[in-house]
Write an enzyme that holds these catalytic residues in place. Sequence first.
Site, short mmCIF file in Angstrom:
data_model
loop_
_atom_site.label_atom_id
_atom_site.label_comp_id
_atom_site.label_asym_id
_atom_site.label_seq_id
_atom_site.Cartn_x
_atom_site.Cartn_y
_atom_site.Cartn_z
N HIS A 67 19.23 -1.34 4.26
CA HIS A 67 19.14 -0.16 3.77
C HIS A 67 20.01 0.40 2.59
CE1 HIS A 67 16.80 0.23 7.27
NE2 HIS A 67 15.89 1.41 6.94
N HIS B 13 7.88 6.39 8.76
CA HIS B 13 8.36 4.96 9.07
C HIS B 13 7.86 4.52 10.56
CE1 HIS B 13 10.81 5.08 5.39
NE2 HIS B 13 10.72 6.34 5.47
N HIS C 290 5.32 -0.44 7.94
CA HIS C 290 5.54 0.60 7.17
C HIS C 290 6.38 0.17 5.66
CE1 HIS C 290 9.18 1.21 9.71
NE2 HIS C 290 9.72 1.39 8.49
N TRP D 157 -14.17 12.83 13.84
CA TRP D 157 -13.07 12.68 12.97
C TRP D 157 -11.73 13.12 13.98
CZ3 TRP D 157 -12.67 16.42 8.37
CH2 TRP D 157 -13.06 17.63 8.83
N ASN D 158 -10.28 12.80 13.42
CA ASN D 158 -9.46 13.02 13.85
C ASN D 158 -8.22 13.71 12.97
OD1 ASN D 158 -9.90 11.77 16.82
ND2 ASN D 158 -10.27 10.11 15.49
N HIS E 151 14.36 6.65 0.51
CA HIS E 151 14.64 6.57 2.18
C HIS E 151 16.33 6.85 2.44
CE1 HIS E 151 14.20 5.91 6.01
NE2 HIS E 151 14.42 4.77 5.95
N ASP F 74 9.28 1.18 3.09
CA ASP F 74 10.61 1.87 2.76
C ASP F 74 10.76 1.92 1.12
OD1 ASP F 74 11.15 1.82 5.23
OD2 ASP F 74 12.85 0.38 5.35
#
Length: 257
Positions: A207, A69, A73, A61-62, A79, A75
Site C-alpha cells: 500500500h 474495499h 476490489h 430490486w435491492n 486509499h 485500490d
Amino acid sequence: MSVLRDLMEGIRNGGIEVLDLTAPLTEKTPILSLPETFGQTATFSLQEISRYDDRGPAWYWNNFTTGEHTGTHFDAPNHWVTARDGEDVSRVPVTKLIASAAVLDFSAEAAADPDFLLEIDHVRAWEKEHGPLPEGGWLLYRTGWDARANDAGRFLNADETGPHTPGISAECARFLAEQTPIIGLGVETVGTDAGAAHSFDPAFPCHSFLLGAGKYGLTQLRNLDRLPPTGAVVIAGPLPIVGGSGSPLRVLALLER
C-alpha cells in the site's frame, strides 16, 4: 476485418476465452478486520426494496451496503496516506483499466508456508525465464489462496499473533513501485499486503510504496491458475465513485486459445 471485429469474432468462436477472475459478492465474503481501535468496513448485505409485491408489483430490486474495499476490489492511490492527494477511483484513466498481465505463480511456496513473501530475486528469476514485466501491465501474484475463499476463517488465517497470509516483502514492494513498469499488483488474498505486514518497515509496504507511486491494487482474485505466465489481457472496471478510495469490481481476463 477490423481489430475490434476480429476480437468479437474470436470471443464468439472460442478463439479468445473470457475468464472471470472475480469472487462472488455475498454476505459471506471475507472482509479485512482491523484492531478494535480503528474504524471497520461493512460486510456486504442486500436490503430488499420490492419483489413483485405491493411495494412494486412488476419489479424486483435491492439496496446494498458494503465498503469500498470488500471482495474483489480496486485500490486507488488515494486509499493510502502516501498518496493522499493522488487519484481517487473516479479519476483512474479508462485506458489503464485494460492491460496486459504477468502471472507469477508461487502457490507451491505459499502452500508450504502461509507467511511466504515474494522477493526481488523471485521477480528477476521470473523475468529471466519469461521476459520483462509488461509496460503498463499488471503483476498478478498467484499463491493459491483463492482455494480458501469460501471459508472466511481459513482465508483470513489468523491466530493469536495475527493473520498469516502470503504477500510481498518491503524491499520487493519498493522495487515493484519504483523500478518496474507495471501499473499495479493483483493478489488472491484479502489485501495486497501480507498478513504480517503490520509489522514490516514500513508497515503495509505494498500500500505504502505502490499506491504512493500512483499505481493500483486488485485483491481477492480467482482463477489465476487458468492464466499463462504472459499473454492474458485483464479488464478491471471499478465504479467511478467520486472521491472514492476504491470499489468492488468485476475483473475479466481475455486469453487466446
